[in-house]
Design an enzyme around this catalytic site. Structure first.
Site, short mmCIF file in Angstrom:
data_model
loop_
_atom_site.label_atom_id
_atom_site.label_comp_id
_atom_site.label_asym_id
_atom_site.label_seq_id
_atom_site.Cartn_x
_atom_site.Cartn_y
_atom_site.Cartn_z
N GLU A 17 0.81 -1.22 0.00
CA GLU A 17 0.00 0.00 0.00
C GLU A 17 0.84 1.28 0.00
OE1 GLU A 17 -2.95 -0.32 3.14
OE2 GLU A 17 -4.21 -1.51 1.83
N GLU B 35 -6.54 -7.98 -0.65
CA GLU B 35 -6.97 -8.08 0.75
C GLU B 35 -8.46 -7.77 0.83
OE1 GLU B 35 -4.89 -5.46 3.40
OE2 GLU B 35 -2.96 -5.85 2.47
C1 GLA Z 1 -4.18 -2.72 4.93
C2 GLA Z 1 -2.82 -3.35 5.04
C3 GLA Z 1 -2.80 -4.61 5.84
C4 GLA Z 1 -3.67 -4.50 7.06
C5 GLA Z 1 -5.05 -4.12 6.63
C6 GLA Z 1 -6.04 -4.05 7.77
O1 GLA Z 1 -4.90 -3.06 3.84
O2 GLA Z 1 -2.24 -3.58 3.79
O3 GLA Z 1 -1.46 -4.88 6.20
O4 GLA Z 1 -3.15 -3.54 7.91
O5 GLA Z 1 -5.01 -2.86 6.04
O6 GLA Z 1 -7.32 -3.76 7.30
#
Ligand code: GLA
Ligand code: ZN
Length: 685
Positions: A156, A321
Site C-alpha cells: 500500500e 486483501e
Molecule cells: C491494509 C494493510 C494490511 C492490514 C489491513 C487491515 O490493507 O495492507 O497490512 O493492515 O489494512 O485492514
C-alpha cells in the site's frame, strides 16, 4: 476473449491471503496447525513476507532466510501458491537508528521517529540501496521456487516526504518539466499572485501549512511529483526481480478510501498500473452503516472495482486483501452479517476479480491488529461462523473456475480522473467542505448499475473510441488533446454527457479564458456563465416534459448557444433558464447537465438514453431495487451474476427465451428467480 491467469501454475481463482508466520516463529505448533486449517478452508494462495524484514535481517547485513525457505517449501508441498512480498513497507529499527535519512519528514519539516510502517523516504539513496540488496537476495533465492507465482511489491504505497533529499528531487523534476526555464514555471504557477515570483530554483519548496499552500499549480505539480517518485521507487524495486525471472508478474496492492468508497487518490494509479503486470486492491467496504442502504454502497464499491479493472483495459484484477468478517479501524467495527462476506466477494468476482485474498489468515496475538478479522481467530478453531463461510466460499470458487480469466467489454465509460480530482479538491470555490466529485461520478454510474449495464471507469487519457456512451461528470480540468478526442468521439457517432463545472482549467490549473466550458464550448454548444453553490434548502427544480426533479448542491446559469434545450429550471432565481441541453455534432450528440440533481433524475435520464443508444443490458428484465446484475464472458459462454444486496427476499423474471445453468447447484434455471436476502446466483449461458 480470455486473459491468461497470472501464472501458469494457477488454474482458477486464488483464495487465501496475507500469511504472517514470521510473527509465530517461536510457536511452531501453530504454524504446523495452519497447514491443516488451510486445507479445510479451501485456500490455495498466500502472501508472505510483507512485513518480514526484521525477521530476515535482524542485524545489518546478516540474512536469515531459513524460516522463509521452510514456509515456502512446505506451502509448495501442500500445493499452495505464494505471492512473495518485498518487505519495504516497514523496516527494522536498526536501520532508522543508523541511517536517519530513511525516516520520513512531515509537511512541518519535522523528521518522524522510528515506528509504524509505510513511512520511508522515497528518495533516500540509503533506503533504495537497502531495498535493492534485500530484493536481490529474494530474487536470487526464490525467483525459481515452485511455490512462487507473483511478487507483491512493498505494501500500500502512499504518503509523502518533505526532507531535503525530496526537495532537491522535486526541483530536478520541475526543471525537467519546465525545460530549465524558471519563467515558464512562473507563468504556469501564476506566481504574480501575492508576489510569489521566483528568481532562483533553490527558492522552491514543497507545499507546507506554515509555508506555501495557495499556489495551485505548485500544489498540483507537487502531487504529480510525489506520485512519480513513488512509481519510480517501485520501478527500482522490481529491477532485480525482473532480472532473475522476467516471467514472474509484479504487482502492488492499491487502496480504496472509506467510508465513501472512493478509489485512493494519493497516487495516480492509472500511471502506476502501466508499470505493473496485474492490478490488485484491498477492498474494505463498510457494509451495514446504520441509516445507509447497502444498495448504494454496493454500487459505489462496484464503481471502484470497475475502475481498477479498467486500469488495464479489462484485464482481470485481484482482490489482494479483504476481511472475512470485520476490520479494526472503521469508527464502528460492524461485522458482516451472515452471508455478506461471500456476497461481497462474489461481487468482486462479478466485476472482474480473479482472486479473493484476505487480510489475514490468522489473527495475531498482540499489537494493534489483534482484533482485526481473520480466517482463523484466537480460538484456533475451524468451527467458527467466519471460518465456515470462508471454507464454503472456497468450495464455490472451485466450482466456478472457468470464469477466471474472463472479462467484459462495456459500451459505456464514465471518466474519473486523478489529476482532475486533485485540482477540484484544491480549488477554493463551490462547496469548500466537499466538492462531491466522486459522488457525482458515482451518481451517474449508479444509474447504469441499476439497469445492469456494464460500465468502465476511465481517466481522460484512455481511448474513447470503443464506447457508445462517454460520461464526463465535472470535467473541471481538460488536459491538452482531450477536448479534441472527445469531439472526434462524438463526430464519429458517440454520445457524450458533460455536467456543470467542466472545461474550467488547463493542465496547470489555469482557467480557460473566453467562457466555460472552455475547449468543450463548441462541442456542447453552451456557455456556462455562472455557477452557484446551494444551501440544502434552496429550492430549485428541474422540469422536463413529464417530470420534475430537485436540484442539489450546484446550479449553473447557462446559455444554449447552439444546443437545444431539453429541460429548464424553475424557481430559486433560475426560472426558465436551460438545465439540460443537447447538441448534435457530426453523427453523435453532446449533452450538458447544468446542475447536480437527485438520483431519480440520473436514473430516468440514463434509462431513456440506454434505449436511444440501444445499450445492451446483461438481462433484459426489470431489476428490483438493490439487486445487481453483472456479466463476464469469454466471448462464447456468458457468466451472469445476480446479487441481492438487500436484507429482503427479491424476485426477478428471467427473459423468457433464455435458459441458464446455476453454476453452484448445476440446476437449470428459467423464468422466475427467487433470491433470499443477500443471496447471489452465478448463472451460465
Ligand atoms: C491494509 C494493510 C494490511 C492490514 C489491513 C487491515 O490493507 O495492507 O497490512 O493492515 O489494512 O485492514
Ligand atoms: Zn524524503
Amino acid at each position: 476473449m480470455r486473459y491468461p491467469l497470472v501464472h501458469k501454475n494457477v488454474k482458477g481463482f486464488m483464495h487465501g491471503g496475507d500469511y504472517n508466520p514470521d510473527q509465530w516463529l517461536h510457536m511452531p505448533e501453530i504454524i504446523e496447525e495452519d497447514y491443516r486449517l488451510m486445507k479445510l478452508a479451501n485456500t490455495n494462495t498466500f502472501s508472505l513476507n510483507i512485513f518480514g524484514w526484521s525477521a530476515i535481517e535482524r542485524t545489518e547485513g546478516e540474512f536469515h532466510f531459513g524460516w522463509l525457505d521452510e514456509i515456502m517449501d512446505r506451502l509448495a508441498e501442500e500445493g499452495s501458491h505464494v505471492i512473495l512480498a518485498t518487505p519495504s513497507g516497514a523496516r527494522p529499527a536498526w536501520m532508522s537508528q543508523k541511517y536517519p535519512e530513511v525516516l520520513r519528514v512531515e509537511k512541518n519539516r519535522v523528521r518522524n521517529l522510528h515506528g509504524l510502517r509505510h513511512n520511508h523516504c522515497f528518495t533516500s539513496p540509503v533506503y533504495r540501496e537497502k531495498v535493492r540488496i534485500m530484493n536481490e537476495k529474494l530474487a536470487e533465492r526464490y525467483a525459481h521456487h515452485p511455490a512462487l507465482i507473483m511478487w507483491h511489491i512493498s505494501n500500500e504505497y502512499g504518503g509523502e516526504c518533505h526532507c531535503d533529499l525530496c526537495q532537491d528531487a522535486f526541483r530536478t523534476w520541475l526543471k525537467k518539466k519546465y525545460d530549465n526555464d524558471l519563467e515558464q514555471l512562473n507563468q504556469a504557477w501564476w506566481t504574480g499572485f501575492w508576489s510569489h515570483r521566483f528568481n532562483d530554483w533553490s527558492q522552491i519548496e514543497s507545499p507546507a501549512p506554515h509555508g506555501e499552500s495557495m499556489v495551485h499549480g505548485q500544489n498540483l505539480d507537487w502531487r504529480r511529483f510525489v506520485s512519480d517518485q513513488t512509481i519510480d521507487f517501485f520501478k527500482e524495486e522490481i529491477v532485480p526481480l525482473r532480472k532473475a525471472d522476467a516471467s514472474i508478474p509484479v504487482t502492488t496492492n492499491f487502496m480504496g478510501n472509506y467510508p465513501h468508497m472512493r478509489p485512493f487518490l494519493g497516487i495516480e494509479y492509472n500511471k502506476f498500473a502501466s508499470v505493473m503486470d496485474v492490478v490488485t486492491w484491498d477492498a474494505y467496504p463498510p457494509w451495514h452503516i446504520e441509516g445507509q442502504t447497502t444498495t448504494k454502497l454496493a454500487s459505489d464499491v462496484g464503481f471502484v472495482h470497475d475502475l481498477y479493472r479498467s486500469l488495464k483495459d479489462g484485464q482481470p484484477f485481484l482482490i489482494m486483501e479483504n476481511t472475512p468478517s470485520l476490520v479494526n479501524w472503521h469508527d464502528i467495527n460492524k461485522r458482516k452479517e451472515d452471508g455478506v462476506h461471500a456476497l461481497s466477494a462474489v461481487q468482486s468476482v462479478a466485476h472482474g476479480a480473479d482472486s479473493i485474498l484476505y487480510f489475514q489468515w490468522r489473527q495475531g496475538r498482540g499489537a494493534s491488529e489483534k482484533f482485526h478479522g481473520a480466517v482463523v481467530d484466537h480460538s484456533g478453531s475451524e468451527h467458527t461462523r467466519v471460518f465456515q463461510e470462508v471454507s464454503k466460499l472456497g468450495a464455490e470458487l472451485d466450482k466456478i473456475q472457468p470464469i477466471a480469466g474472463t472479462s467484459i467489454k462495456p459500451e459505456v465509460a464514465v471518466i474519473f480522473d486523478w489529476e482532475n480530482q486533485w485540482a477540484i479538491d484544491d480549488a477554493q470555490a463551490l462547496n469548500n467542505v466537499n466538492k462531491k466529485y466522486s459522488e457525482q461520478c458515482q451518481a451517474h454510474y449508479h444509474s447504469f448499475w441499476k439497469q445492469g449495464i456494464p460500465t468502465d471507469i476511465i481517466t481522460m487519457d484512455k481511448d474513447f473510441s470503443t464506447y457508445k456512451v462517454l460520461v464526463g461528470p465535472m470535467l473541471y480540468m481538460i488536459r491538452p488533446g482531450v477536448a479534441e478526442r472527445i469531439e472526434a468521439f462524438v463526430k464519429a457517432g458517440g454520445t457524450f454527457i458533460a455536467t456543470y463545472w467542466s472545461g474550467i482549467v488547463d493542465e496547470n490549473d489555469l482557467c480557460f479564458l473566453g467562457g466555460f466550458p472552455g475547449p468543450l464550448k463548441n462541442l456542447l454548444g453552451v456557455w456556462a456563465e455562472e455557477i452557484d453553490s446551494l444551501y440544502p434548502n434552496h429550492d430549485i427544480v428541474l422540469k422536463t416534459d413529464s417530470q420534475t426533479y430537485q436540484v442539489t448542491d450546484y446550479c449553473e446559469r447557462i446559455h444554449a448557444v447552439d444546443a437545444d434545450v431539453l429541460a429548464r429550471f424553475e424557481s430559486g432565481g433560475y426560472d426558465q433558464r436551460p438545465a439540460v441541453t443537447v447538441n448534435q455534432v457530426g453523427n453523435g450528440k453532446a449533452y450538458y447537465i447544468a446542475s447536480s440533481n437527485e438520483q431519480r433524475f440520473y436514473d430516468d435520464f440514463y434509462q431513456e438514453l440506454a434505449k436511444e443508444c440501444t445499450l445492451n443490458r446483461v438481462l433484459n428484465t426489470e431489476i428490483p431495487e438493490g439487486v445487481s446484475v453483472q456479466k463476464r464472458t469469454d466471448g462464447q459462454t456468458d457468466y451472469v451474476f445476480v446479487m441481492n444486496f438487500t436484507d429482503q427476499a427479491q424476485t426477478l423474471q428471467l427473459p423468457q427465451e433464455e435458459n441458464y445453468t446455476n453454476m453452484l447447484t448445476d440446476e437449470s434455471v428459467h423464468n422466475t428467480l427467487k433470491m433470499d436476502p443477500y443471496q447471489y446466483m452465478i448463472l451460465k449461458k
